[in-house]
Design an enzyme around this catalytic site. Structure first.
Site, mmCIF file in Angstrom:
data_model
loop_
_atom_site.group_PDB
_atom_site.id
_atom_site.type_symbol
_atom_site.label_atom_id
_atom_site.label_comp_id
_atom_site.label_asym_id
_atom_site.label_seq_id
_atom_site.Cartn_x
_atom_site.Cartn_y
_atom_site.Cartn_z
ATOM 1 N N THR A 126 0.815 -1.216 0.000
ATOM 2 C CA THR A 126 0.000 0.000 0.000
ATOM 3 C C THR A 126 0.850 1.268 0.000
ATOM 4 O OG1 THR A 126 -1.481 1.277 1.430
ATOM 5 C CG2 THR A 126 -0.159 -0.368 2.523
ATOM 6 N N GLU A 128 0.291 3.586 1.827
ATOM 7 C CA GLU A 128 0.318 4.084 3.210
ATOM 8 C C GLU A 128 1.663 3.833 3.890
ATOM 9 O OE1 GLU A 128 -2.949 3.632 5.816
ATOM 10 O OE2 GLU A 128 -4.421 3.744 4.223
ATOM 11 N N LYS A 154 2.168 -3.321 7.513
ATOM 12 C CA LYS A 154 2.372 -3.559 6.074
ATOM 13 C C LYS A 154 3.814 -3.234 5.680
ATOM 14 C CE LYS A 154 -0.214 -4.530 3.201
ATOM 15 N NZ LYS A 154 -0.627 -5.859 2.656
HETATM 16 P P1 NAD Z 1 -10.046 -6.899 2.496
HETATM 17 O O1 NAD Z 1 -10.023 -6.518 3.939
HETATM 18 O O2 NAD Z 1 -11.272 -6.676 1.700
HETATM 19 O O3 NAD Z 1 -9.687 -8.445 2.346
HETATM 20 C C1 NAD Z 1 -8.671 -9.069 3.069
HETATM 21 C C2 NAD Z 1 -8.844 -10.581 2.909
HETATM 22 O O4 NAD Z 1 -7.782 -11.219 3.631
HETATM 23 C C3 NAD Z 1 -10.164 -11.117 3.469
HETATM 24 O O5 NAD Z 1 -10.742 -12.027 2.574
HETATM 25 C C4 NAD Z 1 -9.745 -11.813 4.762
HETATM 26 O O6 NAD Z 1 -10.590 -12.898 5.130
HETATM 27 C C5 NAD Z 1 -8.347 -12.278 4.402
HETATM 28 N N1 NAD Z 1 -7.500 -12.496 5.572
HETATM 29 C C6 NAD Z 1 -7.301 -11.642 6.621
HETATM 30 N N2 NAD Z 1 -6.460 -12.205 7.512
HETATM 31 C C7 NAD Z 1 -6.110 -13.427 7.010
HETATM 32 C C8 NAD Z 1 -5.261 -14.458 7.468
HETATM 33 N N3 NAD Z 1 -4.609 -14.370 8.633
HETATM 34 N N4 NAD Z 1 -5.127 -15.550 6.700
HETATM 35 C C9 NAD Z 1 -5.794 -15.666 5.519
HETATM 36 N N5 NAD Z 1 -6.621 -14.723 5.040
HETATM 37 C C10 NAD Z 1 -6.775 -13.612 5.781
HETATM 38 O O7 NAD Z 1 -8.798 -6.186 1.865
HETATM 39 P P2 NAD Z 1 -8.568 -5.500 0.441
HETATM 40 O O8 NAD Z 1 -9.033 -4.108 0.493
HETATM 41 O O9 NAD Z 1 -9.053 -6.413 -0.609
HETATM 42 O O10 NAD Z 1 -6.964 -5.455 0.413
HETATM 43 C C11 NAD Z 1 -6.219 -6.547 -0.103
HETATM 44 C C12 NAD Z 1 -4.749 -6.221 -0.008
HETATM 45 O O11 NAD Z 1 -4.479 -5.026 -0.729
HETATM 46 C C13 NAD Z 1 -4.264 -5.954 1.422
HETATM 47 O O12 NAD Z 1 -2.997 -6.541 1.569
HETATM 48 C C14 NAD Z 1 -4.173 -4.444 1.525
HETATM 49 O O13 NAD Z 1 -3.165 -4.062 2.434
HETATM 50 C C15 NAD Z 1 -3.810 -4.084 0.101
HETATM 51 N N6 NAD Z 1 -4.248 -2.743 -0.351
HETATM 52 C C16 NAD Z 1 -5.579 -2.387 -0.245
HETATM 53 C C17 NAD Z 1 -5.975 -1.149 -0.754
HETATM 54 C C18 NAD Z 1 -7.404 -0.687 -0.684
HETATM 55 O O14 NAD Z 1 -7.677 0.478 -0.965
HETATM 56 N N7 NAD Z 1 -8.364 -1.538 -0.343
HETATM 57 C C19 NAD Z 1 -5.026 -0.298 -1.345
HETATM 58 C C20 NAD Z 1 -3.697 -0.710 -1.413
HETATM 59 C C21 NAD Z 1 -3.330 -1.946 -0.921
HETATM 60 O O1 DAU Z 2 -4.100 4.095 0.514
HETATM 61 C C1 DAU Z 2 -4.321 2.715 0.473
HETATM 62 C C2 DAU Z 2 -5.139 2.309 1.670
HETATM 63 O O2 DAU Z 2 -6.448 2.814 1.442
HETATM 64 C C3 DAU Z 2 -5.177 0.811 1.922
HETATM 65 O O3 DAU Z 2 -3.883 0.364 2.214
HETATM 66 C C4 DAU Z 2 -6.127 0.472 3.069
HETATM 67 O O4 DAU Z 2 -6.236 -0.934 3.225
HETATM 68 C C5 DAU Z 2 -7.485 1.046 2.741
HETATM 69 O O5 DAU Z 2 -8.371 0.825 3.831
HETATM 70 C C6 DAU Z 2 -7.373 2.547 2.461
HETATM 71 O O6 DAU Z 2 -7.002 3.268 3.665
HETATM 72 P P1 DAU Z 2 -7.665 4.673 4.051
HETATM 73 O O7 DAU Z 2 -7.542 4.864 5.501
HETATM 74 O O8 DAU Z 2 -7.203 5.761 3.149
HETATM 75 O O9 DAU Z 2 -9.187 4.321 3.626
HETATM 76 P P2 DAU Z 2 -10.586 4.607 4.343
HETATM 77 O O10 DAU Z 2 -11.639 4.191 3.366
HETATM 78 O O11 DAU Z 2 -10.670 4.056 5.719
HETATM 79 O O12 DAU Z 2 -10.588 6.195 4.459
HETATM 80 C C7 DAU Z 2 -10.439 7.026 3.316
HETATM 81 C C8 DAU Z 2 -10.475 8.458 3.801
HETATM 82 O O13 DAU Z 2 -11.789 8.734 4.295
HETATM 83 C C9 DAU Z 2 -9.535 8.753 4.958
HETATM 84 O O14 DAU Z 2 -9.032 10.076 4.836
HETATM 85 C C10 DAU Z 2 -10.421 8.652 6.179
HETATM 86 C C11 DAU Z 2 -11.759 9.142 5.665
HETATM 87 N N1 DAU Z 2 -12.946 8.542 6.327
HETATM 88 C C12 DAU Z 2 -13.056 7.196 6.368
HETATM 89 C C13 DAU Z 2 -14.114 6.599 6.997
HETATM 90 C C14 DAU Z 2 -14.245 5.092 7.063
HETATM 91 C C15 DAU Z 2 -13.931 9.364 6.862
HETATM 92 O O15 DAU Z 2 -13.844 10.620 6.800
HETATM 93 N N2 DAU Z 2 -14.990 8.781 7.487
HETATM 94 C C16 DAU Z 2 -15.122 7.428 7.591
HETATM 95 O O16 DAU Z 2 -16.113 6.955 8.181
#
Ligand code: NAD
Ligand code: DAU
Length: 341
Positions: A126, A128, A154
């Protein structure tokens, strides 16, 4: 690369399940093993449309479980690790699971990858890990400076992965993506939470002044980027994945309300997230040089996403009940106080 079998850890989550669909549509000969613990964020319903495909297999397991991981990885050409605890707010409430899954789990997968000599180990990371940036952009050479227990765990995972390249020449690749949005995202995250709350005429809890900036990446664009770096990425390298689509949380919220025809009075300013990163911004030159670019503009994708959540109440309504209600009360005490609960 000749890939017969993909092992997709965390494939029942948001991005993982979209990636599995991408693989199965693009590579008709490939087998896909999804290995997932099915935490609150994992959901077999995310994979309903591929579940009966003979090329698909689901294994329920924890990436920290050495025995099960070893059995699952045997025979796989490529490991793609999506499995993680992913929600920043939950990492602030209870960090333990983040340390376990995002660090120890990564190590367990790396050991299995080393033992079976996989062709690629892909760590889905990520933006982050770089921390917050007021001006300019982070590149792959920027130093890491994570703010939350989530991003710190991470970052630790990334360091372990890099060390397996340096020490053992395990053919790893790390991707660092910005904020994803799209179908099947858990309604704890900003866009699905605000869309579904708006559909239910519930308040949208905006942290602080709402002027924090995120760089929004449509999930299919992310999936194509991962596929590309598996095929063409350099071993041992880091690839940022960002769409150069910076929006403040206010802009995102106003767009959602506009698309759904809802009133701005639904916005409720609540206490800010502790340690809240103000802005994320990436360059993604190495990836763009491989030929990657987002397919459609944000405006179009946001309209599609609002339509998807409007049509799929059957998918998200169950996720917002039960344990989620308890989490919601803990996370948003300001909302509860205003509602008199
Ligand atoms: P998500 O929370 O939707 O899914 C995570 C999955 O991992 C789930 O299916 C959960 O059951 C599984 N999991 C959690 N702990 C586990 C364990 N111990 N063993 C096996 N499975 C396990 O997450 P996402 O948003 O799909 O993110 C996927 C990956 O991408 C993560 O590594 C996250 O850090 C990365 N990422 C997410 C975003 C985003 O915006 N969502 C952005 C950049 C990177
Ligand atoms: O940047 C990549 C990351 O993006 C991933 O690595 C993370 O897994 C993913 O959860 C996401 O992190 P953020 O913290 O940026 O996402 P989130 O959706 O939680 O929040 C996005 C922005 O919105 C952040 O500035 C916080 C704000 N927010 C979020 C929530 C849930 C609010 O203002 N209110 C809320 O209720």
């Amino acid at each position: 690369m000749d890939i017969k079998c993909y092992f997709v850890a965390g494939g029942a989550g948001f991005i993982g399940s979209n990636f599995v669909r991408h693989l199965m549509a693009k590579y008709p000969q490939a087998k896909v093993v999804v290995y997932d613990k099915l935490t609150y964020a994992g959901n077999v319903a995310n994979l309903a449309d591929v579940a009966d495909d003979p090329r698909f297999r689901f294994v329920k397991g924890d990436i920290c479980d050495r025995y099960l991981v070893d059995r699952g990885v045997r025979g796989a050409d490529v490991i793609v690790n999506f499995a993680a605890e992913t929600h920043v707010d939950r990492s602030i409430l209870e960090p333990d699971a983040f340390i376990q899954t995002d660090i120890v789990g990564v190590h367990t997968l790396l050991e299995a990858a080393r033992k079976y000599g996989v062709k690629r180990y892909v760590q889905i990371s990520t933006d982050e890990v770089y921390g917050s940036i007021e001006d300019g952009h982070f590149s792959e050479q920027s130093s890491i400076n994570p703010s939350s227990p989530y991003s710190a765990s991470k970052a630790a995972g990334d360091l372990l992965v890099k060390s397996y390249w340096t020490t053992y020449r395990l053919p790893v690749v790390i991707t660092r993506a910005s904020n994803n949005y799209g179908p099947y995202q858990h309604p704890e995250k900003l866009i699905p939470l605000f869309v579904t709350n708006a559909l239910e005429d519930k308040p949208l809890p905006m942290y602080g002044d709402g002027m924090q900036v995120r760089d929004w990446l449509y999930v299919d664009d992310h999936c194509r980027a991962i596929d590309l770096v598996i095929e063409k990425g350099e071993k041992g390298a880091i690839y940022n994945v960002g769409a150069s689509c910076e929006k403040t949380n206010r802009e995102v919220t106003h767009r959602i309300l506009e698309l759904l025809g809802k009133s701005e009075s639904l916005i409720k300013h609540v206490a800010d997230r502790p340690g809240h990163d103000r802005r994320y911004a990436l360059t993604a030159e190495p990836l763009r040089q491989l030929g990657w670019a987002p397919l459609k503009p944000w405006e179009e994708r946001m309209a599609e996403v609002c339509q998807w959540y409007s049509a799929r109440r059957d998918w998200w309504e169950p996720l917002k009940s039960g344990d989620f209600e308890e989490y919601y009360r803990r996370q948003y005490p300001d909302l509860m106080a205003k509602a008199g609960r």
